[in-house]
Motif scaffolding. Structure first.
Motif, short mmCIF file in Angstrom:
data_model
loop_
_atom_site.label_atom_id
_atom_site.label_comp_id
_atom_site.label_asym_id
_atom_site.label_seq_id
_atom_site.Cartn_x
_atom_site.Cartn_y
_atom_site.Cartn_z
N ALA A 3 121.10 -28.18 23.20
CA ALA A 3 120.52 -27.12 23.99
C ALA A 3 119.85 -27.61 25.23
CB ALA A 3 119.60 -26.32 23.14
N SER A 4 118.76 -27.03 25.78
CA SER A 4 118.35 -27.42 27.10
C SER A 4 116.91 -27.76 27.24
CB SER A 4 118.75 -26.30 28.01
OG SER A 4 117.83 -25.97 28.94
N LEU A 5 116.62 -28.56 28.22
CA LEU A 5 115.25 -28.98 28.45
C LEU A 5 114.52 -27.92 29.22
CD1 LEU A 5 114.94 -32.71 29.24
CD2 LEU A 5 113.79 -31.37 27.52
N THR A 6 115.17 -26.86 29.51
CA THR A 6 114.48 -25.76 30.13
C THR A 6 114.89 -24.54 29.40
OG1 THR A 6 116.25 -25.38 31.60
CG2 THR A 6 114.56 -26.83 32.38
N PHE A 7 114.17 -23.52 29.59
CA PHE A 7 114.52 -22.34 28.84
C PHE A 7 113.97 -21.11 29.53
CE2 PHE A 7 110.38 -21.38 27.31
CZ PHE A 7 109.75 -22.59 27.40
N SER A 8 114.54 -20.01 29.13
CA SER A 8 114.03 -18.71 29.52
C SER A 8 114.25 -17.83 28.32
CB SER A 8 114.77 -18.18 30.74
OG SER A 8 116.15 -18.20 30.55
N PRO A 9 113.54 -16.72 28.17
CA PRO A 9 113.72 -15.90 26.99
C PRO A 9 115.16 -15.43 26.86
CG PRO A 9 112.08 -15.00 28.51
CD PRO A 9 112.61 -16.25 29.10
N ALA A 10 115.49 -14.96 25.67
CA ALA A 10 116.86 -14.56 25.40
C ALA A 10 117.31 -13.46 26.33
CB ALA A 10 116.99 -14.11 23.95
N THR A 11 116.43 -12.88 27.09
CA THR A 11 116.80 -11.85 28.06
C THR A 11 117.04 -12.47 29.42
OG1 THR A 11 114.47 -11.48 28.50
CG2 THR A 11 115.49 -10.08 26.85
N ALA A 12 117.74 -13.64 29.44
CA ALA A 12 117.95 -14.38 30.69
C ALA A 12 118.69 -13.53 31.70
CB ALA A 12 118.75 -15.64 30.40
N GLN A 13 118.31 -13.71 32.98
CA GLN A 13 118.96 -12.98 34.05
C GLN A 13 120.37 -13.48 34.26
OE1 GLN A 13 116.88 -10.27 34.44
NE2 GLN A 13 117.43 -10.43 36.58
N ALA A 14 121.27 -12.59 34.53
CA ALA A 14 122.65 -12.98 34.81
C ALA A 14 122.76 -13.45 36.25
CB ALA A 14 123.57 -11.78 34.59
N ALA A 15 123.64 -14.42 36.44
CA ALA A 15 123.91 -14.88 37.80
C ALA A 15 124.81 -13.86 38.48
CB ALA A 15 124.58 -16.24 37.76
N ASP A 16 124.61 -13.64 39.77
CA ASP A 16 125.43 -12.68 40.50
C ASP A 16 126.86 -13.18 40.59
OD1 ASP A 16 123.27 -11.07 40.90
OD2 ASP A 16 122.73 -12.03 42.82
N ALA B 20 126.70 -14.37 27.43
CA ALA B 20 127.76 -14.37 28.43
C ALA B 20 127.87 -13.01 29.12
CB ALA B 20 129.09 -14.74 27.78
N ARG B 21 127.70 -11.95 28.35
CA ARG B 21 127.76 -10.60 28.96
C ARG B 21 126.65 -10.45 30.00
NH1 ARG B 21 132.62 -9.02 26.88
NH2 ARG B 21 132.58 -8.52 24.66
N ARG B 22 125.43 -10.91 29.65
CA ARG B 22 124.32 -10.75 30.58
C ARG B 22 124.50 -11.61 31.84
NH1 ARG B 22 121.37 -10.81 25.71
NH2 ARG B 22 120.62 -12.95 26.05
N MET B 23 125.33 -12.61 31.75
CA MET B 23 125.61 -13.44 32.92
C MET B 23 126.68 -12.83 33.82
SD MET B 23 125.49 -17.32 31.41
CE MET B 23 125.72 -18.08 33.03
N GLY B 24 127.20 -11.67 33.42
CA GLY B 24 128.16 -10.98 34.26
C GLY B 24 129.61 -11.19 33.88
N ALA B 25 129.88 -11.63 32.66
CA ALA B 25 131.26 -11.85 32.24
C ALA B 25 132.01 -10.54 32.09
CB ALA B 25 131.27 -12.60 30.91
N ASP B 26 133.22 -10.50 32.61
CA ASP B 26 134.10 -9.34 32.42
C ASP B 26 134.88 -9.47 31.12
OD1 ASP B 26 133.44 -8.09 34.92
OD2 ASP B 26 134.65 -9.63 35.90
N VAL B 27 135.30 -10.68 30.81
CA VAL B 27 136.02 -10.94 29.56
C VAL B 27 135.44 -12.22 28.95
CG1 VAL B 27 138.16 -9.79 30.22
CG2 VAL B 27 137.84 -12.21 30.76
N VAL B 28 135.57 -12.30 27.62
CA VAL B 28 135.03 -13.44 26.89
C VAL B 28 136.12 -14.10 26.06
CG1 VAL B 28 133.46 -14.13 25.03
CG2 VAL B 28 132.69 -12.51 26.78
N ILE B 29 136.22 -15.42 26.17
CA ILE B 29 137.04 -16.21 25.25
C ILE B 29 136.05 -16.91 24.32
CG2 ILE B 29 138.68 -18.11 25.00
CD1 ILE B 29 139.64 -17.50 27.85
N ALA B 30 136.00 -16.48 23.08
CA ALA B 30 135.03 -17.01 22.11
C ALA B 30 135.74 -17.94 21.15
CB ALA B 30 134.37 -15.86 21.35
N VAL B 31 135.19 -19.13 20.95
CA VAL B 31 135.76 -20.12 20.04
C VAL B 31 134.76 -20.35 18.91
CG1 VAL B 31 136.78 -22.41 19.80
CG2 VAL B 31 136.91 -21.21 22.01
#
Length: 760
Positions: free
Chosen positions: A19-32, A234-245
């Protein structure tokens, strides 16, 4: 056309993810999203420990199918693979790097044994701890975490170094998010900025396996506990489609639920399966679910990395038609790859030089001493291999639970501060160990000894250490030592030591055992020494003064005393003189080594007083060597010992002795003794195809051939008198020490069974 399918069950993983050395709550803002005519594609990779290596095979097929990935989100091992891919590594690079990793050594608590100081190697050699714990702040403590991630953190740091100054993970060649769990609140944490290597490490912190990682005041653990397949991120980041593995571990059968570990693992897997189900149910017909059939491969099977990558590739390739609706033209895909390359090249070009070196996590009293141990210097260009070597050196001291570094930008000139982050062992600085050894020949001769040790490190800012040893059982012994490093770099030391004990000695004549005496001794000495190599990892040399007081008293007299001087039964003598000792240990394992060597030598010369009367000069030397080489599972272990004293004290008939398992197998312990000794041993063992476990590193089958003798008078030594000992054994390198069950025989000794646990 099938858009997605539901897998049969997924679970959380006992070894995994990042995971990451930085974080934001699970309500992270999506990138434009960038303006584009095609849908914005997100790749979501689940956790699953070693099973997550199948993600690399899927990535290969995505590349072959010309599917451009705009967003990557991962949990645990999915965060590791996804984060490195997002940072610019292509699938082939990932496969090559993973294939070259020594997964068996990657999670070891300690550094490779060859890198340890000679002092730590001697501890390792003399005792395998049945119990190991620490004492701090008035309470006993156990080591935290079952596995170390130190080597993994260094590896991730190297792979993600180019991203060290990015404001957010949107600046990576592909925007990325990692998911972790706040271990205090149970909330999901989306890591979207800060230290990428730390983010990946935090996401993999499986409770009870890896220690959680503190980031910005929050204690982060494995993200699979709350969101193992983070489609919603991924949806909150602006994904139109998701490939989930999804490669999670299937729920176990009833036969595995008979132990506490099995039940605990199943409970965690059930919780993980529930959040995975919710994620799968959120997929739409536009999305695609990939679930490679990994069967019974477990989350800990890192040794099957190539097989896992091949399964991931094979399954994804069988679904190639499903990828076609996401594919772009060769020209558009080439342009997408070029954009990733430009961003990666731009990040890699931001090299700098080290303007200062700081140490975080240790008190100021230690900083000067630690700074003298490393080679990295301020005012020099950043040298990553040198920094990694410095970290290995600090880790090899055994004082730190965590050893990591990061770089802080200092100015527009490209200068950076190298910040070495250390976390002291939470269970130190008092370290306690308890071990044991036992032996029996199944004919009435048995022995049992309990061993206790205490180390108090860092008595002062220059690294002084206090060691104490106690042995109880057939033989009793106790010792204490104060060890004080000297010099600017600790390249010299002084040592003051005192020890003593009682040891049962069997005295033999040509007709058999004649008597049992107790030999008592007390030794006092002071040494001046030199560690060889960094921290003494190549060995150490000592010169000093030593005095010993010895006494023998009869315990049992029986049989015939013919050929045995009655004066041997009650004697006293005192030795005082100059001592020189040299030790070098480069074995890869203390027990059942597969490569390396071990050398020890001691020479003592001085004056001997017998019964408070006669005074004579004496010279005693004792040299031993072991060399080991292997080819696959086959190992050849050769050993030799030569020893001599020019004056044998009355009562010291066992000055040098042989007998016992692999010390002339088929002879009783101490049955062969004298003032001059010669011994050679050839041992072969084969590593059995049995998986490692917490109880045993490996199991072996083999045998030994031994030649040797000891002579009372140096002038009587002759190769024609060499005795032969033989053994056939099965053995294991266990948590309690080396375990042997052996058949021993000697033409002039005896034949029978022998059980041994501990040091031969």
């Amino acid at each position: 056309m099938r858009m997605f399918r539901r897998p049969g069950g997924w679970a959380f993983v006992l070894l995994t993810a990042f995971a990451s050395l930085t974080f934001s709550p699970a309500t992270a803002q999506a990138a434009d999203p960038a303006p584009t005519a095609r849908p914005r594609i997100a790749l979501v990779l689940s956790g699953g420990g070693a099973r997550g290596l199948a993600h690399i095979g899927v990535l290969k097929v995505l590349e072959e199918a010309r599917v451009p990935v705009d967003i990557v989100v991962g949990t645990s091992m999915g965060a590791i693979v996804g984060g490195l891919y997002a940072a610019g590594m292509d699938p082939k690079e990932l496969a090559d790097e993973v294939g070259a990793l020594d997964w068996g050594g990657l999670f070891q608590r300690s550094e490779p044994r060859q890198n340890l100081s000679q002092r730590l190697k001697e501890e390792d050699f003399e005792m395998a701890p049945l119990i190991e714990l620490g004492f701090r702040d008035g309470e006993f403590r156990l080591p935290t975490g079952a596995v170390s991630t130190r080597s993994l953190e260094v590896l991730l740091r190297r792979y993600t170094l180019a991203s060290r100054h990015m404001a957010t993970f949107d600046g990576l060649p592909t925007p990325f998010r990692a998911v972790a769990t706040d271990m205090e609140t149970g909330e999901g944490v989306v890591l979207d900025h800060g230290d990428l290597a730390g983010a990946l490490r935090a996401s993999m912190s499986v409770p009870g396996v890896f220690s959680p990682l503190e980031i910005n005041g929050r204690l982060l653990g494995d993200g699979g506990l709350v969101n193992n397949l983070p489609v919603d991120v991924a949806r909150r980041m602006g994904a139109d489609v998701v490939i989930a593995v999804n490669i999670g571990t299937p729920l176990a059968g009833r036969d595995t639920l008979g132990t506490l570990l099995g039940v605990t693992t199943q409970m965690v897997n059930i919780l993980t399966e529930q959040n995975v189900k919710r994620s799968i149910e959120s997929l739409t017909p536009k999305d695609l679910l990939i679930a490679p059939p990994l069967g019974t491969i477990s989350s800990a099977d890192f040794g099957r990395g190539k097989e896992l990558m091949d399964i991931g590739y094979g399954y994804a390739h069988s679904q190639r038609r499903e990828f076609e609706r996401f594919a772009v033209s060769p020209a558009d895909y080439a342009q997408w790859k070029q954009q990733r390359h430009v961003q990666l090249t731009s990040a890699q070009s931001r090299g700098g030089w080290v303007s200062e070196i700081r140490f975080d996590g240790v008190d100021k009293a230690r900083v000067e001493r630690i700074g003298q141990l490393i080679d990295s210097e301020a005012g020099q260009p950043l040298d990553v291999p040198r920094v990694e070597q410095d970290l290995r050196l600090l880790a090899a001291t055994g004082d730190y639970e965590r050893v990591d570094y990061h770089l802080e930008r200092q100015g527009a000139d490209g200068s950076e501060a190298l910040v070495v982050r250390l976390r002291e062992n939470d269970w130190g600085p008092n370290y306690l160990r308890m071990g044991l050894d036992l032996r029996t020949d199944f004919e009435g001769q048995s022995a049992f000894n309990l061993r206790l040790s205490h180390n108090r490190r860092w008595l002062n800012g220059s690294g002084a250490e206090w060691r104490n040893r106690l042995q109880l059982g057939e033989n009793t012994a106790a010792s204490t030592e104060i060890y004080q490093p000297l010099g600017a770099h600790g390249d010299q030391f002084v040592s003051a030591h005192i020890g003593g004990g009682n040891r049962r000695v069997n005295l033999y004549t040509s007709s058999g055992q004649a008597a049992v005496v107790t030999r008592s001794n007390l030794s006092v000495g002071v040494d001046y020494g030199w560690p060889l190599g960094l921290l003494g990892h190549l060995g150490e040399a000592r010169v000093g003064l030593v005095s010993t007081w010895n006494r023998t008293t009869p315990e049992l007299i029986g049989g015939s005393l013919t050929g045995l001087d009655p004066k041997l039964l009650t004697q006293r003598w005192n030795d005082s003189g100059l001592r020189f000792a040299l030790a070098s240990d480069q074995l890869d394992y203390a027990n059942f080594p597969t490569s390396g060597h071990r050398l020890r030598g001691e020479v003592v010369g001085g004056v001997r007083h017998i019964n408070g009367g006669d005074t004579n000069g004496f010279l005693r030397w004792d040299l031993s060597a072991t060399g080991v080489t292997s080819s696959g599972p086959h190992t050849l272990n050769l050993g030799a010992r030569l020893a001599r004293t020019n004056r044998l004290a009355v009562g010291a008939i066992d000055e040098f002795s042989l007998g016992g398992f692999q010390q002339l197998s088929g002879f009783r312990i101490g049955q062969v003794g004298g003032s001059t000794l010669a011994f050679g041993r050839m041992t072969y063992y084969y590593r059995l195809p049995v998986a490692s476990s917490p109880l045993a590193r490996a199991m072996f089958a083999g045998g030994s051939l031994e030649l040797g003798n000891a002579w009372l008078k140096p002038g009587s030594a002759s190769l024609r008198d060499l005795l032969v000992g033989r053994s056939l054994f099965v053995g294991a390198d266990t948590a309690l020490g080396p375990l042997y069950l052996s058949v021993v025989s000697a033409p002039r000794g005896y034949s029978g069974l022998y059980l041994f646990l501990g040091r031969p």
